[in-house]
Design a protein around this motif. Structure first.
Motif, short mmCIF file in Angstrom:
data_model
loop_
_atom_site.label_atom_id
_atom_site.label_comp_id
_atom_site.label_asym_id
_atom_site.label_seq_id
_atom_site.Cartn_x
_atom_site.Cartn_y
_atom_site.Cartn_z
N ALA A 98 0.87 -1.17 0.00
CA ALA A 98 0.00 0.00 0.00
C ALA A 98 0.91 1.22 0.00
O ALA A 98 2.00 1.18 0.58
CB ALA A 98 -0.88 -0.01 1.25
N GLN A 99 0.47 2.29 -0.66
CA GLN A 99 1.30 3.50 -0.70
C GLN A 99 1.26 4.19 0.67
O GLN A 99 0.22 4.73 1.07
CB GLN A 99 0.76 4.45 -1.77
N THR A 120 4.11 3.38 -8.68
CA THR A 120 3.57 3.99 -7.46
C THR A 120 2.16 4.51 -7.73
O THR A 120 1.77 4.68 -8.89
CB THR A 120 4.45 5.16 -6.98
N ARG A 121 1.39 4.76 -6.68
CA ARG A 121 0.03 5.30 -6.77
C ARG A 121 -0.85 4.49 -7.73
O ARG A 121 -1.66 5.03 -8.47
CB ARG A 121 0.06 6.77 -7.20
N ALA A 122 -0.69 3.16 -7.70
CA ALA A 122 -1.46 2.32 -8.63
C ALA A 122 -2.92 2.26 -8.19
O ALA A 122 -3.22 2.21 -7.00
CB ALA A 122 -0.87 0.91 -8.68
N LEU A 139 -3.60 11.10 -12.47
CA LEU A 139 -2.78 12.27 -12.80
C LEU A 139 -3.61 13.50 -12.46
O LEU A 139 -4.84 13.42 -12.41
CB LEU A 139 -2.52 12.34 -14.30
N ALA A 140 -3.00 14.63 -12.28
CA ALA A 140 -3.70 15.91 -12.14
C ALA A 140 -4.89 15.81 -11.19
O ALA A 140 -6.03 16.04 -11.58
CB ALA A 140 -4.16 16.39 -13.53
N LEU A 161 -2.70 2.87 -4.14
CA LEU A 161 -3.32 3.89 -3.29
C LEU A 161 -4.20 3.16 -2.27
O LEU A 161 -5.01 2.31 -2.66
CB LEU A 161 -4.21 4.81 -4.15
N PRO A 162 -4.08 3.47 -0.98
CA PRO A 162 -4.88 2.75 0.02
C PRO A 162 -6.39 2.85 -0.27
O PRO A 162 -7.14 1.92 0.02
CB PRO A 162 -4.54 3.47 1.33
N SER A 163 -6.83 3.95 -0.89
CA SER A 163 -8.26 4.13 -1.12
C SER A 163 -8.83 3.15 -2.15
O SER A 163 -10.05 3.02 -2.27
CB SER A 163 -8.56 5.56 -1.55
#
Ligand SMILES: Cc1cc2nc3c(=O)[nH]c(=O)nc-3n(C[C@H](O)[C@H](O)[C@H](O)COP(=O)(O)OP(=O)(O)OC[C@H]3O[C@@H](n4cnc5c(N)ncnc54)[C@H](O)[C@@H]3O)c2cc1C
Length: 330
Positions: A98-99, A120-122, A139-140, A161-163
């Motif tokens: 998890a990030q 990262t941030r997958a 992105l953005a 991303l944990p979410s």
């Protein structure tokens, strides 16, 4: 055999929720890769052995608990070397995490040591036995997403991303085998040393990390009036989040904004105070576990998302709740 490894996210020795979401992602990848591999969890530092064994009921076959008396925090330089040694012995297909601040410290170092790919941030990740891998990342501020494709040879590292890591239910009573590994690495050679841990006030915690969030909307008001939100956050040991108007007024900085153009949060409890529940806001709280809403408008959209809804003036309700909490704490 394509084994998938996951990094256990733990705090103070207890396994945290994103770990269970990772077990689901790992099982999906094992199946996408032909179903012959196993899921291995890697826990760094001191973690309850009972909790580690219980990962078996989420499909984890075994847990490698890499622990040492020499270091009592997740120190990226040390544990990247320890993980590197463990990975080299077994060559798993992939390592998922998890990030978090810990994986931010660990994964780039490990990717460097392994000379392998790092995503990262997958938000989504797939790989096939033909050695193609595909990931989606925001992105953005989530207005755009990019899909990246690459060939995987050595074990790629992916931090989600944990979410996007969904809660998953155990589906058996099996225990995982827990194997303890003590790294043969001297701390003398480390270039970095953790000299001090500085605890943040809970109200200042990063929204994506927070267990409890007190979220304020336009109904919370400005200036002096807003102090009731700070007092509530302090009483429940939560961090403060907000809707866009609160940020636009300059009451809180942008990193406190929740929603489509702010942060996506997944706390154990979120208490929404004076928030109507616009689409752009609720998109950011969908993964929250328990939702409380206080609003004076009984038809406010936020109540559709609430496990507990309280209709009334928050400036009258919150002082009563805070004084009751203070009483109970005595
Ligand atoms: C492209 C775009 C992106 C956006 N992104 C975001 C985003 O990321 N996050 C975000 O939050 N918004 C975002 N917005 C704005 C969003 O549309 C809403 O305007 C915003 O969420 C409304 O915030 P609010 O609920 O605080 O205010 P309001 O909608 O004004 O609601 C205030 C609520 O407080 C209640 N209230 C008032 N006084 C009291 C009181 N004393 N006690 C109890 N209740 C009270 C009212 O009944 C009302 O329900 C975006 C908008 C656009 C167009």
């Amino acid at each position: 055999m394509f084994d998938i490894w996951i990094l256990v996210q733990q705090r103070e020795g207890s396994i945290e929720a994103p770990t269970f979401g990772l077990t689901a992602e790992a099982r999906r990848l094992v199946s996408e890769l032909g179903g012959k591999g196993i899921v291995t969890a890697v826990a760094l530092g001191s973690v309850s052995l009972e909790e580690l064994a219980s990962l078996g009921s989420y499909g984890v076959k075994r847990v490698l608990n890499i622990n040492t008396d020499q270091i009592n925090r997740c120190q990226g330089e040390y544990f990247s070397q320890a993980l590197f040694n463990a990975v080299k012995k077994e060559s798993p297909a992939c390592l998922l995490g998890a990030q978090t601040p810990e994986s931010d410290d660990l994964f780039p170092r490990l990717a460097g040591l392994l000379q392998t790919s790092l995503v990262t941030r997958a938000m989504d990740f797939h790989m096939d036995s033909g050695k193609k891998a595909r990931a989606v990342r925001p992105l953005a501020n989530g207005y755009l997403f990019e899909e990246v494709e690459f060939e995987w040879k050595d074990m790629p590292l992916v931090s989600f991303l944990p979410s996007v890591l969904f809660d998953t239910e155990p589906d058996s009573n099996k225990d995982a085998e827990v194997i303890k590994l003590v790294p043969d690495i001297s701390t003398d050679a480390l270039k970095t040393k953790i000299t001090k841990i500085i605890e943040a006030a809970p109200e200042d915690l990063d929204l994506e990390e927070a267990d409890i969030i007190v979220a304020a909307g336009r109904g919370a008001g400005k200036g002096e009036e807003f102090n009731i939100i700070r007092q509530m956050a302090k009483a429940v040991g939560g961090t403060i989040g907000a809707t866009r108007p609160i940020i636009d007024w300059g009451t809180l900085p942008y990193e406190k904004q929740i929603g489509q153009t702010g942060k996506y949060v997944a706390p154990r409890l979120i208490i929404n105070c004076g928030i109507s529940g616009a689409n752009e806001y609720t998109a950011g709280i969908e993964k929250s576990h328990q939702v409380i809403a206080i609003d004076k408008n009984p038809r406010a959209r936020i109540f559709r998302f609430a496990d507990l809804g309280v209709v009334g003036d928050l400036h009258e309700i919150l002082p009563q709740v805070i004084s009751r909490i203070e009483e109970l704490k005595k």
